[in-house]
Design an enzyme around this catalytic site. Structure first.
Site, PDB file in Angstrom:
ATOM      1  N   ARG A   1      -1.025 -27.078 -24.709  1.00 11.47           N
ATOM      2  CA  ARG A   1      -2.301 -26.385 -24.896  1.00 11.47           C
ATOM      3  C   ARG A   1      -2.656 -26.270 -26.374  1.00 11.47           C
ATOM      4  O   ARG A   1      -3.829 -26.348 -26.745  1.00 11.47           O
ATOM      5  CB  ARG A   1      -2.238 -25.003 -24.214  1.00 11.47           C
ATOM      6  CG  ARG A   1      -2.300 -25.106 -22.670  1.00 11.47           C
ATOM      7  CD  ARG A   1      -1.753 -23.859 -22.004  1.00 11.47           C
ATOM      8  NE  ARG A   1      -1.935 -23.836 -20.555  1.00 11.47           N
ATOM      9  CZ  ARG A   1      -1.163 -24.462 -19.658  1.00 11.47           C
ATOM     10  NH1 ARG A   1      -0.151 -25.217 -20.060  1.00 11.47           N
ATOM     11  NH2 ARG A   1      -1.396 -24.358 -18.355  1.00 11.47           N
TER      12      ARG A   1
ATOM     13  N   ARG B   1      14.192 -32.055 -14.777  1.00 11.75           N
ATOM     14  CA  ARG B   1      14.861 -30.834 -14.319  1.00 11.75           C
ATOM     15  C   ARG B   1      15.977 -31.133 -13.310  1.00 11.75           C
ATOM     16  O   ARG B   1      16.934 -30.370 -13.202  1.00 11.75           O
ATOM     17  CB  ARG B   1      13.842 -29.839 -13.752  1.00 11.75           C
ATOM     18  CG  ARG B   1      12.801 -29.447 -14.810  1.00 11.75           C
ATOM     19  CD  ARG B   1      12.078 -28.175 -14.493  1.00 11.75           C
ATOM     20  NE  ARG B   1      10.816 -28.122 -15.226  1.00 11.75           N
ATOM     21  CZ  ARG B   1      10.686 -27.738 -16.494  1.00 11.75           C
ATOM     22  NH1 ARG B   1      11.744 -27.366 -17.186  1.00 11.75           N
ATOM     23  NH2 ARG B   1       9.501 -27.733 -17.080  1.00 11.75           N
TER      24      ARG B   1
ATOM     25  N   LYS C   1       6.906 -25.945 -23.379  1.00 13.55           N
ATOM     26  CA  LYS C   1       6.157 -27.172 -23.094  1.00 13.55           C
ATOM     27  C   LYS C   1       4.694 -26.849 -22.755  1.00 13.55           C
ATOM     28  O   LYS C   1       3.778 -27.484 -23.300  1.00 13.55           O
ATOM     29  CB  LYS C   1       6.842 -27.919 -21.945  1.00 13.55           C
ATOM     30  CG  LYS C   1       6.178 -29.200 -21.524  1.00 13.55           C
ATOM     31  CD  LYS C   1       7.140 -30.096 -20.782  1.00 13.55           C
ATOM     32  CE  LYS C   1       7.329 -29.750 -19.332  1.00 13.55           C
ATOM     33  NZ  LYS C   1       6.150 -30.032 -18.494  1.00 13.55           N
TER      34      LYS C   1
ATOM     35  N   LYS D   1       6.051 -32.117  -7.322  1.00 11.55           N
ATOM     36  CA  LYS D   1       6.406 -32.078  -8.750  1.00 11.55           C
ATOM     37  C   LYS D   1       6.775 -33.495  -9.206  1.00 11.55           C
ATOM     38  O   LYS D   1       6.477 -34.471  -8.516  1.00 11.55           O
ATOM     39  CB  LYS D   1       7.552 -31.093  -8.972  1.00 11.55           C
ATOM     40  CG  LYS D   1       7.157 -29.644  -8.721  1.00 11.55           C
ATOM     41  CD  LYS D   1       6.122 -29.189  -9.730  1.00 11.55           C
ATOM     42  CE  LYS D   1       5.621 -27.801  -9.436  1.00 11.55           C
ATOM     43  NZ  LYS D   1       4.467 -27.431 -10.246  1.00 11.55           N
TER      44      LYS D   1
ATOM     45  N   ASP E   1       9.384 -23.860 -11.813  1.00  6.18           N
ATOM     46  CA  ASP E   1      10.140 -24.959 -12.446  1.00  6.18           C
ATOM     47  C   ASP E   1      11.647 -24.686 -12.481  1.00  6.18           C
ATOM     48  O   ASP E   1      12.431 -25.570 -12.809  1.00  6.18           O
ATOM     49  CB  ASP E   1       9.623 -25.195 -13.868  1.00  6.18           C
ATOM     50  CG  ASP E   1       8.213 -25.772 -13.861  1.00  6.18           C
ATOM     51  OD1 ASP E   1       7.807 -26.336 -12.837  1.00  6.18           O
ATOM     52  OD2 ASP E   1       7.521 -25.651 -14.894  1.00  6.18           O
TER      53      ASP E   1
HETATM   54  C1  S3P Z   1       2.323 -26.066 -15.767  1.00  5.93           C
HETATM   55  C2  S3P Z   1       2.070 -25.546 -14.527  1.00  5.93           C
HETATM   56  C3  S3P Z   1       2.982 -25.741 -13.370  1.00  5.93           C
HETATM   57  C4  S3P Z   1       4.369 -26.165 -13.826  1.00  5.93           C
HETATM   58  C5  S3P Z   1       4.329 -27.264 -14.842  1.00  5.93           C
HETATM   59  C6  S3P Z   1       3.542 -26.829 -16.071  1.00  5.93           C
HETATM   60  C7  S3P Z   1       1.340 -25.841 -16.839  1.00  5.93           C
HETATM   61  O1  S3P Z   1       2.464 -26.775 -12.563  1.00  5.93           O
HETATM   62  O2  S3P Z   1       5.138 -26.559 -12.713  1.00  5.93           O
HETATM   63  O3  S3P Z   1       5.636 -27.633 -15.234  1.00  5.93           O
HETATM   64  O4  S3P Z   1       1.649 -26.096 -18.018  1.00  5.93           O
HETATM   65  O5  S3P Z   1       0.236 -25.370 -16.535  1.00  5.93           O
HETATM   66  P1  S3P Z   1       1.369 -26.503 -11.408  1.00  5.93           P
HETATM   67  O6  S3P Z   1       0.105 -26.108 -12.036  1.00  5.93           O
HETATM   68  O7  S3P Z   1       1.248 -27.817 -10.670  1.00  5.93           O
HETATM   69  O8  S3P Z   1       1.956 -25.419 -10.549  1.00  5.93           O
END
Ligand code: S3P
Length: 429
Positions: A25, A386, A20, A340, A313
């Site tokens: 990105r 999740r 994901k 989250k 996660d």
């Molecule tokens: C992510 C960063 C994490 C993660 C999220 C995806 C990302 O979040 O928990 O599912 O793609 O950069 P945080 O940046 O809030 O830690």
């Protein structure tokens, strides 16, 4: 509502769907680059589709054919001002990364998301972006969406990050690409580095020394071909399922093995899981490999410190794993779970308790004592994919069915989850 129960082993091989974080990105960076970017292995989940919907509003052409995506863009310098509100759905990654990008454009935009996004803290991105000169307003002094951003010229900052967050790091780096001067970020703990890796793949130069990243402003992205690795955060559900369901043997191919994401493997090994892996020659700019897990007896562990961002996660499914391990598992330094998609400390503890787990919340995590038999029951997902998948995997252990109130929310990150559940449970003898 979905009812699930399975009383046999798990057996089979899955090819894990696209990551994901990397999928988001690939779309965003492809939209920023002038020319044609192609993506393979793209995750067509609700969250990643939100990113596509947003970039289309800047005049970027995105053609999706299954897991293949072609992005054709005139480059961020030629994006057009969106004439409607940008809707980021349930996606924190879309909302936060896009904030950084939009701050450096020459137009105005407004972002809004679903009920969960409206509650998630945005000051962690709006504060450093404002220090760069960004013009952003949002509810509660810029902490909550909707966010209204008037793009303008930005100046680089030297920023020690107060939270360990790859989304915040990425928002600042993306703003820094078009800012004047060199942006320097020092992380609290090393977080997933997909942005750094992919920016390099798009021809952007960055320097990394331990937890400090420097990026010279005024660079442009060159279109690229991206191969998205499978999502280790999705694989984690089957790794745990294979470890705790009797007589099981599960093989997972195409799993992304980026060292900033592989904390789950360390935890499984520390708990005594029968886990093996082969790294493959990767067609991607990220590492991939095949993982194999067999059922074994498990012991408790302690999880905290720099390991937390490497498995943030995975904590809901690790909590379920710990209910089946001998002894007391302690998870600490994980207060980020409170912000989250839902408060995951409260959600995990409440839902696993309903099933009979011995689990208590703490200020910064949880304490779980096992092994405990679990009974079925109604699982509330709180709209969090999740939590939904944790409940679904619990149904492999419970004496009566698990009922999920909102199984659709799982499509945020893993739209084929229930197909994969059926595939692994089909051969149960
Ligand atoms: C992510 C960063 C994490 C993660 C999220 C995806 C990302 O979040 O928990 O599912 O793609 O950069 P945080 O940046 O809030 O830690």
């Amino acid at each position: 509502m979905k009812s699930l129960q399975h009383t046999g082993r798990l057996k089979g091989t899955l090819s894990i769907p696209g990551d994901k974080s990397v999928s988001h990105r690939s779309i965003l960076f492809g939209a920023m680059a002038k020319g044609v970017t192609t993506v393979e292995g793209f995750l067509q989940s609700d969250d990643c589709l939100s990113t596509i919907d947003c970039v289309r509003k800047f005049g970027v052409d995105v053609a999706v054919e299954g897991e293949s995506v072609t992005i054709t863009s005139d480059g961020i310098e030629n994006w057009v001002e969106p004439d409607t509100i940008l809707y980021t759905g349930n996606s924190g990654t879309t909302t936060r990364l896009l904030s950084g990008v939009l701050a450096s454009t020459n137009f105005a935009s407004v972002m809004i998301g679903d009920e969960s996004i409206q509650k998630r803290p945005m000051k962690r991105v709006t504060d450093p972006l404002r220090q760069m000169g960004a013009d952003i307003i949002g509810r509660k002094g810029g902490n909550f969406t909707p966010l209204a951003i008037q793009g303008r010229e930005l100046t680089a900052i030297d920023y020690p990050m107060p939270v360990a967050s790859a989304q915040v790091k990425s928002a600042i780096l993306l703003a820094g690409i078009r800012a004047e001067g060199t942006t320097i970020i020092t992380e609290l703990e090393k977080t997933r580095d997909h942005t750094e890796k992919m920016l390099r793949h798009f021809g952007v130069e960055l320097d990394e020394q331990d937890k400090t990243i420097s990026l010279r402003g005024g660079q442009t992205l060159t279109p690229a071909h991206i191969v998205v690795p499978g999502d280790i955060s999705s694989a984690a559900f089957w790794l745990v399922a294979g470890a705790i369901t009797k007589d099981s043997e599960v093989e997972l191919a195409n799993v992304g093995l980026n060292p900033t994401r592989d904390g789950i493997l360390e935890v499984l090994k520390n708990m005594g899981a029968d886990l093996s892996f082969d790294s493959a020659d990767s067609p991607s700019h990220e590492e991939i490999g095949t993982l194999k897990i067999r059922t074994s007896s498990l012991r408790s562990t302690e999880i905290g410190g720099s390991l937390i961002p490497r498995l943030i996660d995975e904590i809901p499914i690790i909590a379920l794993l710990a209910t089946q391990a001998e002894g007391t598992t302690i998870i600490r330094d994980a207060e980020e779970l409170k912000v989250k998609e839902t408060n995951r400390i409260d959600a995990v503890v409440t839902e696993l308790k309903k099933l009979g787990a011995d689990i208590e919340s703490t200020e910064d995590g949880m304490v779980i004592t096992g092994p405990t038999p679990l009974t079925g029951g109604k699982i509330t997902t709180y709209g969090d994919h999740r939590i939904g998948m944790m409940g679904a995997i619990a149904s492999l252990l419970t004496s009566t069915p698990i009922e999920l109130d909102d199984p659709e929310c799982i499509a945020v990150s893993y739209p084929t989850f229930f197909d994969h559940y059926s595939k692994l449970t089909a051969d149960s003898h």
